[in-house]
Design an enzyme around this catalytic site. Structure first.
Site, PDB file in Angstrom:
ATOM      1  N   GLU A 169      -4.162   7.448 -11.193  1.00  0.00           N
ATOM      2  CA  GLU A 169      -3.288   7.018 -12.302  1.00  0.00           C
ATOM      3  C   GLU A 169      -3.813   7.389 -13.690  1.00  0.00           C
ATOM      4  O   GLU A 169      -3.885   6.555 -14.583  1.00  0.00           O
ATOM      5  CB  GLU A 169      -3.056   5.500 -12.220  1.00  0.00           C
ATOM      6  CG  GLU A 169      -2.443   5.065 -10.899  1.00  0.00           C
ATOM      7  CD  GLU A 169      -2.178   3.558 -10.821  1.00  0.00           C
ATOM      8  OE1 GLU A 169      -2.574   2.818 -11.740  1.00  0.00           O
ATOM      9  OE2 GLU A 169      -1.566   3.138  -9.830  1.00  0.00           O
ATOM     10  N   ASN A 212      -4.363  10.945  -7.246  1.00  0.00           N
ATOM     11  CA  ASN A 212      -3.338  10.016  -6.755  1.00  0.00           C
ATOM     12  C   ASN A 212      -2.606   9.373  -7.943  1.00  0.00           C
ATOM     13  O   ASN A 212      -3.244   8.985  -8.926  1.00  0.00           O
ATOM     14  CB  ASN A 212      -4.060   8.930  -5.939  1.00  0.00           C
ATOM     15  CG  ASN A 212      -3.129   8.049  -5.122  1.00  0.00           C
ATOM     16  OD1 ASN A 212      -2.301   8.564  -4.356  1.00  0.00           O
ATOM     17  ND2 ASN A 212      -3.252   6.737  -5.270  1.00  0.00           N
ATOM     18  N   HIS A 248       5.829   3.939  -4.464  1.00  0.00           N
ATOM     19  CA  HIS A 248       6.289   2.541  -4.514  1.00  0.00           C
ATOM     20  C   HIS A 248       7.727   2.575  -5.043  1.00  0.00           C
ATOM     21  O   HIS A 248       7.952   2.891  -6.207  1.00  0.00           O
ATOM     22  CB  HIS A 248       5.418   1.727  -5.474  1.00  0.00           C
ATOM     23  CG  HIS A 248       4.000   1.601  -5.035  1.00  0.00           C
ATOM     24  ND1 HIS A 248       3.628   0.886  -3.918  1.00  0.00           N
ATOM     25  CD2 HIS A 248       2.845   2.088  -5.555  1.00  0.00           C
ATOM     26  CE1 HIS A 248       2.307   0.937  -3.779  1.00  0.00           C
ATOM     27  NE2 HIS A 248       1.807   1.674  -4.758  1.00  0.00           N
ATOM     28  N   GLU A 277       0.873   5.272  -0.620  1.00  0.00           N
ATOM     29  CA  GLU A 277       1.014   3.812  -0.794  1.00  0.00           C
ATOM     30  C   GLU A 277       2.459   3.395  -0.602  1.00  0.00           C
ATOM     31  O   GLU A 277       2.982   2.531  -1.321  1.00  0.00           O
ATOM     32  CB  GLU A 277       0.527   3.393  -2.194  1.00  0.00           C
ATOM     33  CG  GLU A 277      -0.891   3.810  -2.487  1.00  0.00           C
ATOM     34  CD  GLU A 277      -1.400   3.349  -3.848  1.00  0.00           C
ATOM     35  OE1 GLU A 277      -0.773   2.464  -4.472  1.00  0.00           O
ATOM     36  OE2 GLU A 277      -2.434   3.878  -4.293  1.00  0.00           O
ATOM     37  N   ASP A 279       5.879   1.879  -0.115  1.00  0.00           N
ATOM     38  CA  ASP A 279       6.630   0.651   0.174  1.00  0.00           C
ATOM     39  C   ASP A 279       7.959   0.748  -0.559  1.00  0.00           C
ATOM     40  O   ASP A 279       8.065   1.396  -1.603  1.00  0.00           O
ATOM     41  CB  ASP A 279       5.847  -0.636  -0.132  1.00  0.00           C
ATOM     42  CG  ASP A 279       5.307  -0.760  -1.549  1.00  0.00           C
ATOM     43  OD1 ASP A 279       5.670   0.050  -2.423  1.00  0.00           O
ATOM     44  OD2 ASP A 279       4.517  -1.694  -1.778  1.00  0.00           O
TER      45      ASP A 279
HETATM   46  C1  XIL Z   1      -2.863  -3.174  -5.546  1.00  0.00           C
HETATM   47  C2  XIL Z   1      -3.200  -4.105  -4.393  1.00  0.00           C
HETATM   48  O1  XIL Z   1      -2.228  -3.954  -3.406  1.00  0.00           O
HETATM   49  C3  XIL Z   1      -3.256  -5.541  -4.869  1.00  0.00           C
HETATM   50  O2  XIL Z   1      -3.734  -6.390  -3.842  1.00  0.00           O
HETATM   51  C4  XIL Z   1      -4.156  -5.653  -6.085  1.00  0.00           C
HETATM   52  O3  XIL Z   1      -4.097  -6.973  -6.594  1.00  0.00           O
HETATM   53  C5  XIL Z   1      -3.750  -4.690  -7.170  1.00  0.00           C
HETATM   54  O4  XIL Z   1      -3.745  -3.373  -6.634  1.00  0.00           O
HETATM   55  N1  XIL Z   1      -1.559   1.473  -7.185  1.00  0.00           N
HETATM   56  C6  XIL Z   1      -2.754   1.586  -6.513  1.00  0.00           C
HETATM   57  C7  XIL Z   1      -3.218   0.469  -5.648  1.00  0.00           C
HETATM   58  O5  XIL Z   1      -3.366   2.650  -6.545  1.00  0.00           O
HETATM   59  O6  XIL Z   1      -4.609   0.369  -5.635  1.00  0.00           O
HETATM   60  C8  XIL Z   1      -2.612  -0.849  -6.063  1.00  0.00           C
HETATM   61  O7  XIL Z   1      -2.993  -1.842  -5.111  1.00  0.00           O
HETATM   62  C9  XIL Z   1      -1.115  -0.709  -6.166  1.00  0.00           C
HETATM   63  C10 XIL Z   1      -0.732   0.302  -7.207  1.00  0.00           C
END
Ligand code: XIL
Length: 455
Positions: A169, A212, A248, A277, A279
């Site tokens: 990020e 990422n 996401h 990641e 969802d």
């Molecule tokens: C999130 C986790 O799922 C949570 O449990 C934590 O509180 C915050 O981070 N981008 C990412 C992940 O790269 O590491 C994040 O994970 C979600 C967004």
């Protein structure tokens, strides 16, 4: 040691047994007692199905949930890759400067590797979940701390991580394409990302190194900025192997229509792309359809090597109220699960073309050497032969092999194995070959190469 002839006997016995099992299952299904997948040979778990397509299917895992039986069994049955949801982040591994804690991360890595799952490393350099001491350092100290953090954390798991999210990020949202403000960006300038990747390459030369990010899933100003950085890194030989797309999604940020095209343009730079990641907020058919689109986009891009969903069950999702995952709070499979499995099993790759996949297990270790076993598994079509490659890591040398016909490249580290009486496999069937590796001080697991099947 089993001779080739007993191996052949064993496989014809297992064919007969399989036929019996299939016939029995057919009777039970006819009696309405169990549900069968659409085709007799369709894989029935996400990991197995993805493996037939030459890919992995993973999930984020929280160490403190592994003791919950239904959580662990769902994880172990369905997934073949894990990402630590929080346990490898800076605030978990180096809360105070140069004092490292790996207990929870070790738990996840051990759980995964002892079950043959691969591990994604997440994440080394990120503005978030970063202890406040890092922000208080001057440029020289920060540079040293960043490189030390990469060396210590990657060093801990050297040889055990498939892909690392080296930097996470680093770009701003919106149309600027600019870098995000962070201690690293603000004190070290644009060069910090490439420095992190160079340090990472040396810290674990066997790990694939990924950048990422989120909101980079379609073609937009932010993904253009990442694209330009990756293109520049490739042109200048800065080590980068993969780009992770967090993916996401929700109604305000749905699966973009150009998702596949965007993955493809990154892949065309010569890097792997991974969905890291995933969802998707929602439920029912709408959620299921969005999941199918993501899986189909990855399957259509040959360098898209795997998909990770950001959690096992809705109840532990970081966005639990969005119910964004494949299993509900009681570990029931949701329509989204079925959509993902069907997309993975759909014809085109798993649906008839001869293919095979490899998995590795260390079966024994003693003194100065270890035994490795590689299992060759046919895809959804029967095969008559296979060619598998395995690379050991110098100064390792293979001293002996069994259940295959070996050839070697000139370096003596790349083993090409062909069958020795164990070439014919039924759809989904498997066989194994083995070898002894003289470690010569290097205990890194061998790297699996391709498996090429003969129809
Ligand atoms: C999130 C986790 O799922 C949570 O449990 C934590 O509180 C915050 O981070 N981008 C990412 C992940 O790269 O590491 C994040 O994970 C979600 C967004």
């Amino acid at each position: 040691m089993i001779s080739p002839s007993s191996g052949t006997l064993r496989s014809s016995w297992s064919r007969a047994r399989r036929a019996l099992v299939v016939a029995t299952a057919g009777l039970l299904a006819a009696a309405g007692l169990i549900a069968l997948p659409n085709t007799a040979d369709a894989a029935t778990t996400l990991g197995a199905s993805a493996a037939e397509r030459g890919r992995y299917f993973g999930t984020a895992v929280a160490a403190n949930r592994l003791g919950e039986a239904a959580y662990a069994s769902t994880l172990n049955t369905e997934f073949n890759s894990v990402t630590a949801e929080n346990e490898m982040k800076w605030d978990a591994t180096e809360r105070t400067r140069n004092s490292f804690t790996f207990g929870a991360a070790d738990q996840i890595v051990n759980h995964a590797r002892s079950r043959g799952m691969r591990v994604r490393g997440h994440t080394l350099v990120w503005h978030s979940q970063l202890p406040s001491w890092v922000g208080g350092l001057n440029a020289n100290d920060l540079r040293a701390a960043m490189n030390n953090h990469i060396n210590q954390v990657m060093g801990r798991y050297r040889g055990q991580i498939d892909s690392w999210d080296v930097v996470n990020e680093a770009f701003q949202d919106g149309n600027s394409g600019a870098r995000r403000s962070s201690p690293f960006q603000d004190r070290l300038g644009n060069g910090y990302i490439e420095e992190a990747f160079r340090t990472a390459r040396a810290a674990d030369p066997n790990a694939k190194l990924c950048y990422n990010d989120y909101n980079t899933d379609g073609v937009n100003a932010k993904s253009n900025a990442v694209y330009n950085m990756v293109r520049d890194f490739r042109a200048r030989g800065v080590p980068i192997d993969c780009v992770g797309f967090q993916s996401h999604f929700n109604s305000a940020s749905p699966v973009p229509s150009d998702f596949q095209a965007n993955l493809q343009r990154f892949a065309d730079l010569g890097v792997e792309v991974q969905i890291t990641e995933l969802d998707i907020a929602g439920s029912g058919t709408a959620q299921a359809n969005s999941y199918s689109r993501v899986v189909n986009a990855c399957l259509a891009v040959s360098r898209c090597t795997g998909i990770t969903v950001w959690g096992v069950t809705d109840k532990y999702s970081w966005r639990a109220s969005d119910t964004p995952l494949l299993f509900d709070g009681n570990y029931n499979k949701k329509p989204a699960y079925t959509a993902v499995l069907n997309a993975l099993n759909a014809s085109g790759g798993g649906g008839g073309a001869a293919g095979c996949t490899l998995t590795y297990t260390e079966t024994q270790r003693w003194g100065d050497r270890f035994n490795g076993q590689v299992t060759v598994t046919a895809g959804s079509a029967p095969i008559s032969g296979w060619t598998a490659t395995v690379t050991v890591h110098s100064p390792q040398r293979v001293s002996t092999t069994w259940h295959g016909s070996p050839t070697w490249d000139s370096s003596g580290t790349v083993l090409t194995m062909r069958p020795n009486g164990n070439g014919a496999l039924s759809a989904g069937g498997s066989t194994s070959f083995g070898f002894t590796v003289m470690a010569n001080g290097n205990w890194t697991a061998p790297t699996l190469g391709s498996c090429v099947a003969t129809a």
